[in-house]
Design a protein around this motif. Sequence first.
Motif, PDB file in Angstrom:
ATOM      1  N   GLU A  80      -7.102 -29.630  47.719  1.00 29.63           N
ATOM      2  CA  GLU A  80      -6.596 -30.535  48.745  1.00 29.63           C
ATOM      3  C   GLU A  80      -5.278 -30.030  49.332  1.00 29.63           C
ATOM      4  O   GLU A  80      -4.308 -29.777  48.622  1.00 29.63           O
ATOM      5  CB  GLU A  80      -6.406 -31.930  48.166  1.00 29.63           C
ATOM      6  CG  GLU A  80      -6.060 -32.969  49.208  1.00 29.63           C
ATOM      7  CD  GLU A  80      -6.046 -34.374  48.645  1.00 29.63           C
ATOM      8  OE1 GLU A  80      -5.808 -35.307  49.419  1.00 29.63           O
ATOM      9  OE2 GLU A  80      -6.279 -34.525  47.430  1.00 29.63           O
ATOM     10  N   GLY A  81      -5.258 -29.860  50.643  1.00 29.99           N
ATOM     11  CA  GLY A  81      -4.049 -29.464  51.344  1.00 29.99           C
ATOM     12  C   GLY A  81      -3.689 -28.000  51.247  1.00 29.99           C
ATOM     13  O   GLY A  81      -2.652 -27.581  51.774  1.00 29.99           O
ATOM     14  N   LYS A  82      -4.525 -27.181  50.605  1.00 33.32           N
ATOM     15  CA  LYS A  82      -4.218 -25.763  50.474  1.00 33.32           C
ATOM     16  C   LYS A  82      -4.449 -25.049  51.804  1.00 33.32           C
ATOM     17  O   LYS A  82      -5.401 -25.328  52.518  1.00 33.32           O
ATOM     18  CB  LYS A  82      -5.081 -25.120  49.385  1.00 33.32           C
ATOM     19  CG  LYS A  82      -4.785 -25.619  47.989  1.00 33.32           C
ATOM     20  CD  LYS A  82      -3.377 -25.245  47.569  1.00 33.32           C
ATOM     21  CE  LYS A  82      -3.136 -25.501  46.081  1.00 33.32           C
ATOM     22  NZ  LYS A  82      -3.269 -26.894  45.696  1.00 33.32           N
ATOM     23  N   GLN A  83      -3.562 -24.110  52.115  1.00 37.16           N
ATOM     24  CA  GLN A  83      -3.615 -23.378  53.375  1.00 37.16           C
ATOM     25  C   GLN A  83      -4.189 -21.993  53.144  1.00 37.16           C
ATOM     26  O   GLN A  83      -3.724 -21.258  52.269  1.00 37.16           O
ATOM     27  CB  GLN A  83      -2.215 -23.266  53.978  1.00 37.16           C
ATOM     28  CG  GLN A  83      -2.156 -22.472  55.278  1.00 37.16           C
ATOM     29  CD  GLN A  83      -2.950 -23.124  56.400  1.00 37.16           C
ATOM     30  OE1 GLN A  83      -2.881 -24.339  56.584  1.00 37.16           O
ATOM     31  NE2 GLN A  83      -3.709 -22.331  57.139  1.00 37.16           N
ATOM     32  N   PHE A  84      -5.205 -21.625  53.927  1.00 29.66           N
ATOM     33  CA  PHE A  84      -5.773 -20.297  53.811  1.00 29.66           C
ATOM     34  C   PHE A  84      -4.728 -19.253  54.217  1.00 29.66           C
ATOM     35  O   PHE A  84      -3.945 -19.454  55.142  1.00 29.66           O
ATOM     36  CB  PHE A  84      -7.004 -20.149  54.708  1.00 29.66           C
ATOM     37  CG  PHE A  84      -7.724 -18.834  54.533  1.00 29.66           C
ATOM     38  CD1 PHE A  84      -8.598 -18.657  53.484  1.00 29.66           C
ATOM     39  CD2 PHE A  84      -7.503 -17.784  55.401  1.00 29.66           C
ATOM     40  CE1 PHE A  84      -9.249 -17.450  53.301  1.00 29.66           C
ATOM     41  CE2 PHE A  84      -8.149 -16.571  55.239  1.00 29.66           C
ATOM     42  CZ  PHE A  84      -9.027 -16.408  54.187  1.00 29.66           C
ATOM     43  N   GLY A  85      -4.757 -18.117  53.513  1.00 27.94           N
ATOM     44  CA  GLY A  85      -3.759 -17.079  53.728  1.00 27.94           C
ATOM     45  C   GLY A  85      -2.890 -16.927  52.501  1.00 27.94           C
ATOM     46  O   GLY A  85      -2.374 -15.844  52.235  1.00 27.94           O
ATOM     47  N   THR A  86      -2.720 -18.021  51.767  1.00 27.48           N
ATOM     48  CA  THR A  86      -2.105 -17.942  50.450  1.00 27.48           C
ATOM     49  C   THR A  86      -3.218 -17.780  49.427  1.00 27.48           C
ATOM     50  O   THR A  86      -4.393 -18.002  49.707  1.00 27.48           O
ATOM     51  CB  THR A  86      -1.300 -19.207  50.140  1.00 27.48           C
ATOM     52  OG1 THR A  86      -2.205 -20.331  50.062  1.00 27.48           O
ATOM     53  CG2 THR A  86      -0.281 -19.488  51.231  1.00 27.48           C
ATOM     54  N   PHE A  87      -2.835 -17.403  48.219  1.00 30.55           N
ATOM     55  CA  PHE A  87      -3.839 -17.197  47.179  1.00 30.55           C
ATOM     56  C   PHE A  87      -4.335 -18.513  46.602  1.00 30.55           C
ATOM     57  O   PHE A  87      -5.304 -18.532  45.846  1.00 30.55           O
ATOM     58  CB  PHE A  87      -3.255 -16.318  46.063  1.00 30.55           C
ATOM     59  CG  PHE A  87      -4.246 -15.954  45.001  1.00 30.55           C
ATOM     60  CD1 PHE A  87      -5.312 -15.118  45.284  1.00 30.55           C
ATOM     61  CD2 PHE A  87      -4.121 -16.461  43.717  1.00 30.55           C
ATOM     62  CE1 PHE A  87      -6.244 -14.791  44.306  1.00 30.55           C
ATOM     63  CE2 PHE A  87      -5.034 -16.135  42.730  1.00 30.55           C
ATOM     64  CZ  PHE A  87      -6.096 -15.293  43.031  1.00 30.55           C
ATOM     65  N   ASP A  88      -3.705 -19.620  46.965  1.00 28.89           N
ATOM     66  CA  ASP A  88      -4.040 -20.908  46.350  1.00 28.89           C
ATOM     67  C   ASP A  88      -5.504 -21.279  46.549  1.00 28.89           C
ATOM     68  O   ASP A  88      -6.147 -21.817  45.638  1.00 28.89           O
ATOM     69  CB  ASP A  88      -3.144 -22.009  46.919  1.00 28.89           C
ATOM     70  CG  ASP A  88      -1.688 -21.824  46.522  1.00 28.89           C
ATOM     71  OD1 ASP A  88      -1.444 -21.126  45.526  1.00 28.89           O
ATOM     72  OD2 ASP A  88      -0.808 -22.362  47.216  1.00 28.89           O
ATOM     73  N   VAL A  89      -6.047 -21.025  47.739  1.00 24.98           N
ATOM     74  CA  VAL A  89      -7.438 -21.390  48.003  1.00 24.98           C
ATOM     75  C   VAL A  89      -8.375 -20.588  47.113  1.00 24.98           C
ATOM     76  O   VAL A  89      -9.275 -21.136  46.462  1.00 24.98           O
ATOM     77  CB  VAL A  89      -7.792 -21.169  49.487  1.00 24.98           C
ATOM     78  CG1 VAL A  89      -9.272 -21.427  49.722  1.00 24.98           C
ATOM     79  CG2 VAL A  89      -6.957 -22.081  50.370  1.00 24.98           C
ATOM     80  N   VAL A  90      -8.170 -19.277  47.061  1.00 25.20           N
ATOM     81  CA  VAL A  90      -9.028 -18.422  46.235  1.00 25.20           C
ATOM     82  C   VAL A  90      -8.869 -18.770  44.761  1.00 25.20           C
ATOM     83  O   VAL A  90      -9.853 -18.817  44.012  1.00 25.20           O
ATOM     84  CB  VAL A  90      -8.689 -16.938  46.480  1.00 25.20           C
ATOM     85  CG1 VAL A  90      -9.545 -16.041  45.588  1.00 25.20           C
ATOM     86  CG2 VAL A  90      -8.918 -16.573  47.936  1.00 25.20           C
ATOM     87  N   ALA A  91      -7.638 -19.036  44.330  1.00 21.91           N
ATOM     88  CA  ALA A  91      -7.406 -19.385  42.927  1.00 21.91           C
ATOM     89  C   ALA A  91      -8.141 -20.659  42.545  1.00 21.91           C
ATOM     90  O   ALA A  91      -8.753 -20.744  41.468  1.00 21.91           O
ATOM     91  CB  ALA A  91      -5.905 -19.541  42.673  1.00 21.91           C
ATOM     92  N   SER A  92      -8.099 -21.661  43.409  1.00 19.81           N
ATOM     93  CA  SER A  92      -8.789 -22.920  43.117  1.00 19.81           C
ATOM     94  C   SER A  92     -10.291 -22.717  43.056  1.00 19.81           C
ATOM     95  O   SER A  92     -10.975 -23.286  42.200  1.00 19.81           O
ATOM     96  CB  SER A  92      -8.444 -23.961  44.185  1.00 19.81           C
ATOM     97  OG  SER A  92      -7.061 -24.235  44.209  1.00 19.81           O
TER      98      SER A  92
END
Length: 348
Positions: A186-198
């Motif tokens: 929720e609320g993660k922005q593509f371009g950071t690793f957060d989306v892939v990590a989740s």
Amino acid sequence: MSESGRNDETANTIADRVRGGKPAVWFLVKGNRLAIAGTMLGTAYVLLIALGEFGPGSISKLFGPDPIFALFTPIVIGIIMGVSLVLTFNQLVLSEELGPVGDQRERMAEAMEFRRDVEAAVGRETSPPEPSSFLRGLVETTGTHAQTILDRLEAESDLDETAREEVSEYAHGIAEDARRVTSDLEGKQFGTFDVVASVLEYNYSWKTYTGRRIRNRHAEALSDETLEAFENLLSDLEFFGPAREHFKTLYFRWEIINISRALVYVSVPALAVSAYMILIFETGDIAGTTAGVDHGLAVVGLAFAIGVTPFSIFLSYILRIVTVAKWTLAIGPFILRETDRGSDVEWE
């Protein structure tokens, strides 16, 4: 513990699946790449100082011109060649974005067809454009189907206890995982690793394999309604695989662009410092020690760390890219890491 939960519960998160746990995961993928590069540079600097002070050899070699020239000349060559190679590689990657209009229309048609298939599967008229929202909707739907399976089980009073336990544990595991990953996305922005990590936290390969196995094993005992919920769940898991691969590929391209920009930023200062060490620097001008550390060794070590900064940044980014690539080599119910499936070693 039943078969469906033995590995699901012990390997749900990345840290559970990686040897070394959270520290290894932070170093390999989750940590800020500049921080990782700084950690590597700091380690190299401290190791160089320690070896210079306590290792075999004499610090007097620094006072001759040859060691400085021999150390920093390859660094200058390496920076120029390395940046050139990375930029060339960057052009090859981005060349996939260039092509005739026919190829672009085909890409567009395939993307729209996939979105329509997903929308039909999850029961939504229009899927969101953001990768995090799109993936969150898929994961959320798998949790909904898992809850439907649990609800169906309550109505099956004559179901065998073993079948009930395996199906219930499997569905509970998916529902809990879906809530956790949905919250992370929720609320993660593509371009950071957060989306892939989740997304990596959602081990859909094992869920697909286990779901098909449990469904096939107890197909005769389960009601048509429960089997239908199973089919819907497995169908959504099958959509999750290519969606993850698509966004992972886009992320890799994004990271390669970031590598190129970072190298451009740091290469000029690194070149300047290396050239200064070759052309101007004299170790004898800073003779003396501080806290037992020779000034010449400290300055040369610092200049060396600055000179190899482009390499360390490149290495930190590539480390994450190749690690994610290794973790996601297989698509679908293929699991390349070591697993313990007990007696489940033969085809059924």
